[in-house]
Design a protein around this motif. Structure first.
Motif, PDB file in Angstrom:
ATOM      1  N   ARG A 112       0.846  -1.186   0.000  1.00 44.07           N
ATOM      2  CA  ARG A 112       0.000   0.000   0.000  1.00 44.07           C
ATOM      3  C   ARG A 112       0.886   1.243   0.000  1.00 44.07           C
ATOM      4  O   ARG A 112       2.045   1.184   0.394  1.00 44.07           O
ATOM      5  N   PRO A 113       0.331   2.399  -0.436  1.00 45.79           N
ATOM      6  CA  PRO A 113       1.128   3.643  -0.397  1.00 45.79           C
ATOM      7  C   PRO A 113       1.367   4.097   1.029  1.00 45.79           C
ATOM      8  O   PRO A 113       0.467   4.059   1.864  1.00 45.79           O
ATOM      9  N   VAL A 114       2.574   4.541   1.287  1.00 45.66           N
ATOM     10  CA  VAL A 114       2.945   5.034   2.609  1.00 45.66           C
ATOM     11  C   VAL A 114       3.599   6.398   2.437  1.00 45.66           C
ATOM     12  O   VAL A 114       4.415   6.596   1.539  1.00 45.66           O
ATOM     13  N   VAL A 115       3.240   7.354   3.291  1.00 42.28           N
ATOM     14  CA  VAL A 115       3.832   8.685   3.263  1.00 42.28           C
ATOM     15  C   VAL A 115       4.833   8.791   4.400  1.00 42.28           C
ATOM     16  O   VAL A 115       4.510   8.502   5.551  1.00 42.28           O
ATOM     17  N   TRP A 116       6.045   9.186   4.078  1.00 41.56           N
ATOM     18  CA  TRP A 116       7.055   9.363   5.115  1.00 41.56           C
ATOM     19  C   TRP A 116       6.688  10.547   6.007  1.00 41.56           C
ATOM     20  O   TRP A 116       6.177  11.559   5.543  1.00 41.56           O
ATOM     21  N   PHE A 117       6.982  10.436   7.303  1.00 39.42           N
ATOM     22  CA  PHE A 117       6.709  11.513   8.245  1.00 39.42           C
ATOM     23  C   PHE A 117       7.715  12.635   8.056  1.00 39.42           C
ATOM     24  O   PHE A 117       8.915  12.411   7.974  1.00 39.42           O
ATOM     25  N   GLU A 118       7.209  13.860   7.952  1.00 35.58           N
ATOM     26  CA  GLU A 118       8.060  15.041   7.805  1.00 35.58           C
ATOM     27  C   GLU A 118       7.836  15.951   9.016  1.00 35.58           C
ATOM     28  O   GLU A 118       6.773  16.576   9.142  1.00 35.58           O
ATOM     29  N   PRO A 119       8.812  16.017   9.945  1.00 37.38           N
ATOM     30  CA  PRO A 119       8.603  16.768  11.185  1.00 37.38           C
ATOM     31  C   PRO A 119       8.470  18.272  10.985  1.00 37.38           C
ATOM     32  O   PRO A 119       8.002  18.970  11.883  1.00 37.38           O
ATOM     33  N   ASN A 120       8.867  18.792   9.825  1.00 34.09           N
ATOM     34  CA  ASN A 120       8.837  20.239   9.598  1.00 34.09           C
ATOM     35  C   ASN A 120       7.550  20.732   8.949  1.00 34.09           C
ATOM     36  O   ASN A 120       7.446  21.915   8.615  1.00 34.09           O
ATOM     37  N   ILE A 121       6.571  19.823   8.739  1.00 38.28           N
ATOM     38  CA  ILE A 121       5.281  20.260   8.209  1.00 38.28           C
ATOM     39  C   ILE A 121       4.664  21.278   9.173  1.00 38.28           C
ATOM     40  O   ILE A 121       4.629  21.062  10.387  1.00 38.28           O
ATOM     41  N   LEU A 122       4.197  22.383   8.623  1.00 39.43           N
ATOM     42  CA  LEU A 122       3.610  23.445   9.439  1.00 39.43           C
ATOM     43  C   LEU A 122       2.087  23.267   9.493  1.00 39.43           C
ATOM     44  O   LEU A 122       1.414  23.300   8.469  1.00 39.43           O
ATOM     45  N   HIS A 123       1.570  23.063  10.685  1.00 42.74           N
ATOM     46  CA  HIS A 123       0.128  22.904  10.872  1.00 42.74           C
ATOM     47  C   HIS A 123      -0.461  24.193  11.427  1.00 42.74           C
ATOM     48  O   HIS A 123       0.154  24.889  12.230  1.00 42.74           O
ATOM     49  N   GLY A 124      -1.669  24.512  10.964  1.00 46.31           N
ATOM     50  CA  GLY A 124      -2.292  25.744  11.428  1.00 46.31           C
ATOM     51  C   GLY A 124      -3.721  25.846  10.961  1.00 46.31           C
ATOM     52  O   GLY A 124      -4.274  24.923  10.363  1.00 46.31           O
ATOM     53  N   GLY A 125      -4.337  26.997  11.203  1.00 39.39           N
ATOM     54  CA  GLY A 125      -5.725  27.177  10.814  1.00 39.39           C
ATOM     55  C   GLY A 125      -6.654  26.454  11.768  1.00 39.39           C
ATOM     56  O   GLY A 125      -6.234  25.805  12.719  1.00 39.39           O
ATOM     57  N   SER A 126      -7.924  26.566  11.502  1.00 37.45           N
ATOM     58  CA  SER A 126      -8.923  25.935  12.369  1.00 37.45           C
ATOM     59  C   SER A 126      -9.610  24.758  11.700  1.00 37.45           C
ATOM     60  O   SER A 126     -10.222  23.936  12.382  1.00 37.45           O
ATOM     61  N   TYR A 127      -9.511  24.663  10.358  1.00 38.22           N
ATOM     62  CA  TYR A 127     -10.187  23.591   9.636  1.00 38.22           C
ATOM     63  C   TYR A 127      -9.209  22.433   9.427  1.00 38.22           C
ATOM     64  O   TYR A 127      -8.227  22.560   8.706  1.00 38.22           O
ATOM     65  N   GLN A 128      -9.479  21.310  10.076  1.00 37.00           N
ATOM     66  CA  GLN A 128      -8.636  20.123   9.960  1.00 37.00           C
ATOM     67  C   GLN A 128      -7.158  20.515  10.088  1.00 37.00           C
ATOM     68  O   GLN A 128      -6.356  20.341   9.165  1.00 37.00           O
ATOM     69  N   LYS A 129      -6.837  21.018  11.252  1.00 37.15           N
ATOM     70  CA  LYS A 129      -5.514  21.567  11.516  1.00 37.15           C
ATOM     71  C   LYS A 129      -4.396  20.582  11.201  1.00 37.15           C
ATOM     72  O   LYS A 129      -3.301  20.971  10.799  1.00 37.15           O
TER      73      LYS A 129
END
Length: 238
Positions: A24-41
């Motif tokens: 199955r497809p797997v996405v590598w974890f990227e610790p520098n992804i910036l999360h924000g906003g209020s919709y599905q943060k």
């Protein structure tokens, strides 16, 4: 994204649908992804509605040469060319789960998109300001570029039922990407790219690989026609 087989650490692992040994497809974890906003943060850096996205394109936010600097619209420094690259990719793979999560551009013709099964499309007739983009992400180390995750492409989508809403508002595309499409080397480049993930390559048959590439090639023909008919400008990337 890569293809991997997942096995349970414990026999009693309840998630057998993921840990059954299938590739199955797997996405590598990227610790520098910036999360924000209020919709599905967890899946967005910023909140962007569909009309808001079109306003960003029209205002040419963070265009290298023609940045208007309207802080009421251009309130996050994602460069204009990034949206063009995103739209190009999503059109070729027919990814609904980003720019058009409600599948409003498919005219309710389901060919495997889960938005129909989950009835997201029923919201298309409502207030467009309620239609949110998802998977709009940048890195905390570089907020000017988009990170493409959860690229939910549909290789089975009919060539005569493509979602052109994914290209709405786009007035320019990166010339290098279009040059590759026109070069005649796209097939060999795609094969080389797919081969780089040996687990995926060995799982697929030659017929499966060829069918996937032929699907992309047919969509590039539609894209080139769109570029010509809409007078889309080809511009340099970074």
């Amino acid at each position: 994204m890569v293809a991997r087989s997942l096995f349970p650490e414990f026999p009693e692992n309840p998630n057998v649908t993921l840990h059954d040994g299938k590739v199955r497809p797997v996405v590598w974890f990227e610790p520098n992804i910036l999360h924000g906003g209020s919709y599905q943060k967890d899946q967005n850096t910023i909140d962007v509605t569909w009309p808001g996205y079109l306003r960003i394109l029209k205002a040419r936010c963070w265009d290298r040469d023609n940045y208007i600097g309207d802080d009421t619209i251009c309130n996050f420094p994602i460069r204009l060319i990034e949206w063009s690259k995103l739209a190009l990719l999503d059109f070729l793979i027919q990814n609904y789960d980003r720019l058009d999560r409600n599948c409003c551009g498919y005219h309710n013709v389901s060919q495997g998109e889960s938005c129909f099964r989950k009835q997201f499309h029923l919201e298309c007739d409502g207030d467009p300001e309620n239609l949110m983009l998802v998977h709009i992400l940048t890195l905390s180390t570089d907020t000017s570029r988009l990170v493409f995750i959860d690229n939910a492409g549909n290789p089975k989508r009919s060539i005569d039922a493509l979602n052109y809403k994914l290209l709405a508002g786009i007035e320019e595309l990166p010339e290098h990407s279009v040059a590759i499409i026109k070069s005649g080397f796209l097939r060999s480049m795609l094969r080389r790219s797919l081969y780089s993930d040996n687990i995926f390559w060995n799982k697929m048959t030659d017929e499966g690989i060829d069918a996937m590439i032929e699907t992309i090639e047919k969509r590039t023909e539609k894209l080139l026609t769109f570029i010509e008919e809409q007078n889309i400008k080809l511009v340099p990337d970074y």
